[in-house]
Structure formats: structure tokens, C-alpha cells
Design an enzyme around this catalytic site. Sequence first.
Site, mmCIF file in Angstrom:
data_model
loop_
_atom_site.group_PDB
_atom_site.id
_atom_site.type_symbol
_atom_site.label_atom_id
_atom_site.label_comp_id
_atom_site.label_asym_id
_atom_site.label_seq_id
_atom_site.Cartn_x
_atom_site.Cartn_y
_atom_site.Cartn_z
ATOM 1 N N TYR A 143 0.843 -1.204 0.000
ATOM 2 C CA TYR A 143 0.000 0.000 0.000
ATOM 3 C C TYR A 143 0.882 1.260 0.000
ATOM 4 O O TYR A 143 0.769 2.103 -0.877
ATOM 5 C CB TYR A 143 -0.905 -0.039 1.222
ATOM 6 C CG TYR A 143 -1.890 1.106 1.314
ATOM 7 C CD1 TYR A 143 -3.069 1.100 0.574
ATOM 8 C CD2 TYR A 143 -1.664 2.190 2.166
ATOM 9 C CE1 TYR A 143 -3.990 2.142 0.668
ATOM 10 C CE2 TYR A 143 -2.578 3.231 2.266
ATOM 11 C CZ TYR A 143 -3.741 3.204 1.521
ATOM 12 O OH TYR A 143 -4.647 4.241 1.631
ATOM 13 N N GLU A 145 4.169 1.773 -0.562
ATOM 14 C CA GLU A 145 5.038 1.968 -1.733
ATOM 15 C C GLU A 145 4.204 2.082 -3.003
ATOM 16 O O GLU A 145 4.586 2.772 -3.946
ATOM 17 C CB GLU A 145 6.065 0.836 -1.857
ATOM 18 C CG GLU A 145 7.073 0.778 -0.703
ATOM 19 C CD GLU A 145 8.076 1.938 -0.681
ATOM 20 O OE1 GLU A 145 7.835 2.985 -1.315
ATOM 21 O OE2 GLU A 145 9.114 1.793 -0.011
HETATM 22 N N1 NAD Z 1 -10.355 6.604 4.295
HETATM 23 C C1 NAD Z 1 -9.160 7.015 4.613
HETATM 24 O O1 NAD Z 1 -8.899 7.331 5.781
HETATM 25 C C2 NAD Z 1 -8.084 7.173 3.556
HETATM 26 C C3 NAD Z 1 -6.846 7.679 3.954
HETATM 27 C C4 NAD Z 1 -5.860 7.822 3.002
HETATM 28 C C5 NAD Z 1 -6.091 7.507 1.676
HETATM 29 N N2 NAD Z 1 -7.303 7.020 1.309
HETATM 30 C C6 NAD Z 1 -7.490 6.640 -0.099
HETATM 31 O O2 NAD Z 1 -8.777 6.998 -0.570
HETATM 32 C C7 NAD Z 1 -9.242 5.990 -1.477
HETATM 33 C C8 NAD Z 1 -10.592 5.457 -1.007
HETATM 34 O O3 NAD Z 1 -10.470 4.943 0.316
HETATM 35 P P1 NAD Z 1 -11.720 4.397 1.109
HETATM 36 O O4 NAD Z 1 -11.480 4.679 2.542
HETATM 37 O O5 NAD Z 1 -12.966 4.871 0.474
HETATM 38 O O6 NAD Z 1 -11.522 2.839 0.880
HETATM 39 P P2 NAD Z 1 -12.588 1.725 0.405
HETATM 40 O O7 NAD Z 1 -11.903 0.420 0.490
HETATM 41 O O8 NAD Z 1 -13.868 1.908 1.147
HETATM 42 O O9 NAD Z 1 -12.838 2.131 -1.115
HETATM 43 C C9 NAD Z 1 -11.994 1.752 -2.174
HETATM 44 C C10 NAD Z 1 -12.868 1.389 -3.361
HETATM 45 O O10 NAD Z 1 -12.028 1.034 -4.471
HETATM 46 C C11 NAD Z 1 -12.538 -0.140 -5.082
HETATM 47 N N3 NAD Z 1 -11.403 -0.830 -5.736
HETATM 48 C C12 NAD Z 1 -10.323 -1.401 -5.171
HETATM 49 N N4 NAD Z 1 -9.510 -1.919 -6.096
HETATM 50 C C13 NAD Z 1 -10.099 -1.672 -7.298
HETATM 51 C C14 NAD Z 1 -9.746 -1.968 -8.639
HETATM 52 N N5 NAD Z 1 -8.625 -2.645 -8.957
HETATM 53 N N6 NAD Z 1 -10.592 -1.569 -9.633
HETATM 54 C C15 NAD Z 1 -11.741 -0.899 -9.339
HETATM 55 N N7 NAD Z 1 -12.121 -0.589 -8.080
HETATM 56 C C16 NAD Z 1 -11.294 -0.976 -7.075
HETATM 57 C C17 NAD Z 1 -13.130 -0.948 -3.930
HETATM 58 O O11 NAD Z 1 -14.078 -1.904 -4.331
HETATM 59 C C18 NAD Z 1 -13.750 0.162 -3.080
HETATM 60 O O12 NAD Z 1 -15.081 0.437 -3.461
HETATM 61 C C19 NAD Z 1 -8.168 4.916 -1.551
HETATM 62 O O13 NAD Z 1 -7.351 5.165 -2.667
HETATM 63 C C20 NAD Z 1 -7.377 5.134 -0.279
HETATM 64 O O14 NAD Z 1 -6.046 4.735 -0.414
HETATM 65 C C21 NAD Z 1 -8.312 6.826 2.230
#
Ligand code: NAD
Length: 312
Positions: A143, A145
Amino acid sequence: MKILLTGAAGFLGSHLTQKLISEGHQVIGLDDFSSGSKKNISDFLNNPNFIFQEQDVCKPFFCEVDAILNFACPASPPIYQLDPVRTIETNFVGTLNLLKLARQIDAIFIQASTSEVYGDPAQTPQNEKYWGNVNPIGIRSCYDEGKRAAETLSFDFKRQFNLDARVIRIFNTYGPNMAINDGRVVSNLIVQALKGVPMTIFGDGKQTRSFCYVSDLVEAIYLTLVRKNRFETPINLGNPTEFSMNQLAENIIKLTNTKSELVYMPLPGDDPKQRNPDISLAKSLLGWEPATNLNSGLIKTVDYFTRELARG
Ligand SMILES: NC(=O)c1ccc[n+]([C@@H]2O[C@H](COP(=O)([O-])OP(=O)(O)OC[C@H]3O[C@@H](n4cnc5c(N)ncnc54)[C@H](O)[C@@H]3O)[C@@H](O)[C@H]2O)c1
């Protein structure tokens, strides 16, 4: 604007979809449902300004839009560690596909990066100039990297092809629509408290995090999208008020009136001891700062999980 939002069925994606539609934009939502859910987008499926396509971002995809927001990637450590190769693939191959598309159609590109790029930080608070302290071969590296590589790709497309790429570094965010079983600390502790089962703290509970309520974060992302200026550096987005895991658990115990006891488990590998965003840049570039304190955010989140658990 017409906007392609990947990860639309996830926690943040669902709130962003809501915000974008309510501001009058058209959203094409993409998701493979690996960590998101159909429930999170069910309210939008009949909306004429929302189109959904089940799609893996690692496979090329074409559409004409004004902006691409790349949020596809599981964010919870236990979930992204289930298939680490897939996690880094999503971050590298998925981001590369979307950057190529953004270049082809001349769209704004926003990459959802993370405070994890700072690793176990040697300085606090973390500002955007800090390069981080990341283990390249640990259990969180797929994640951390992966996200660092996605930032590199975004900035290379910016320099090499003059793409309008904008990178936001999101710090821990919480709120309704987090999955019940997603294993992040806020949802974990609330669900355990509501079920009356032992509440798990990893380590001694003295490690700190700063928690941002989702509506504050979504406002900042929206401002990043609609600003006319180009962003020459990543931007930290989060709430700088710091709490220890013990303080968070005590807060949740009070709000839920639970009889659950705290149990302490060994700290997982590479767990950062402290996280705190310096948000001076977001304040000056976006005129933004979070408005929701931990208690009011937790009340809304406890309310959401109470309803979810009642639904069964
Ligand atoms: N929530 C947080 O605190 C936080 C903090 C830092 C970064 N982020 C980033 O924000 C983004 C969303 O996070 P979140 O908390 O909503 O997570 P989440 O897991 O609820 O949402 C991620 C979504 O991406 C979809 N997904 C994953 N791999 C996929 C692929 N190969 N193709 C298509 N869809 C795919 C999943 O099904 C999911 O609906 C992510 O990139 C995460 O790294 C979130």
C-alpha cells in the site's frame, strides 16, 4: 463537469459521488466491488447524473470526461494485506491506466494518496516537504510503496506531458459508509462497542492518530477539484487534532454506553507511532480547514453503525 470517479462504491467514493451530484456535476462511477459495496451507491443508481460501470482499473477503460478522480484501492490494512500483489498492482497499473486516459482526453487528474507515504514518520507534524520513513519490504509496503509509486507517476505525467495532475495526501478519515468489517480503528472500536464484545487496542494504545470526519475531507477534495490553479506539490488533507488510541476508545465507550472491556494485542508490523498533518498548505491554497470535532463526528458514525447492525 463530467467526472470519472474510480472507487465510487467505497467509503470515500460514495460520499464524493453524493457531493459531486449535489453540486450539479455528472459522475461516471467505476468500481470492482473488491472492498466497496453496492449498498453505498444504491441511492444514486436512478439519478440521471450518475452512470455506474463495474470495472477493474487495472484493465484499460475509455470515456470522455473533464476530470478523473482516482480513489480505487482498498484503504484498510487487513483488507489490502489480503492480496498485497493485487494492492500494489491497483496502485501502479490502475493509476498508470488512468493517467494515460487523462492525458489522452486532457482531463484534470486527482490522485487519492495517503499519509502512509510518510511511513513511521521521523518528524511531526508531517508537512509535504517531508520524504517519509517507509519500509519497502514490510507488510504495509504494498500500500505505502504503491501509493508512493502512484505519486511518482502523477508527477512524471505532470512534468513530462504537462498533465494537470493533483495529488492529495489523505490522513485517517472516518464516518458513515465505512464497511462494518473493514478493520480500521474507528469502525472496529465502534462496532465492537455496539456489539458489547471486547474492544481491541493494538500496542499500548499510546500511539496517536488524527481523525478527520468525512464531510470535512470531501469539502477539501471538492475545493481541490474546482480550483483553477495548478498544484505544484501534493497537499495534506486531514484534521490536525491528535488523539491516542486509548483516548479514542474512551470516547467511544462514553458515547455507546458499552460494557465492553479494552483488550491489548501486539502491535502489527510497521504500525506508525504518530500521525499528524501539517495542513498549512491546504489552508493557504484551498482556504480550507476541518470544522467537525471528534465528538460530533463520532456521534454521527455511532448512529450509522447502530442502524447498520440493526439491519443485520
Ligand atoms: N479513508 C481514509 O482514511 C483514507 C486515507 C488515506 C487515503 N485514502 C485513499 O482513498 C481511497 C478510497 O479509500 P476508502 O477509505 O474509500 O476505501 P474503500 O476500500 O472503502 O474504497 C476503495 C474502493 O475502491 C474499489 N477498488 C479497489 N480496487 C479496485 C480496482 N482494482 N478496480 C476498481 N475498483 C477498485 C473498492 O471496491 C472500493 O469500493 C483509496 O485510494 C485510499 O487509499 C483513504
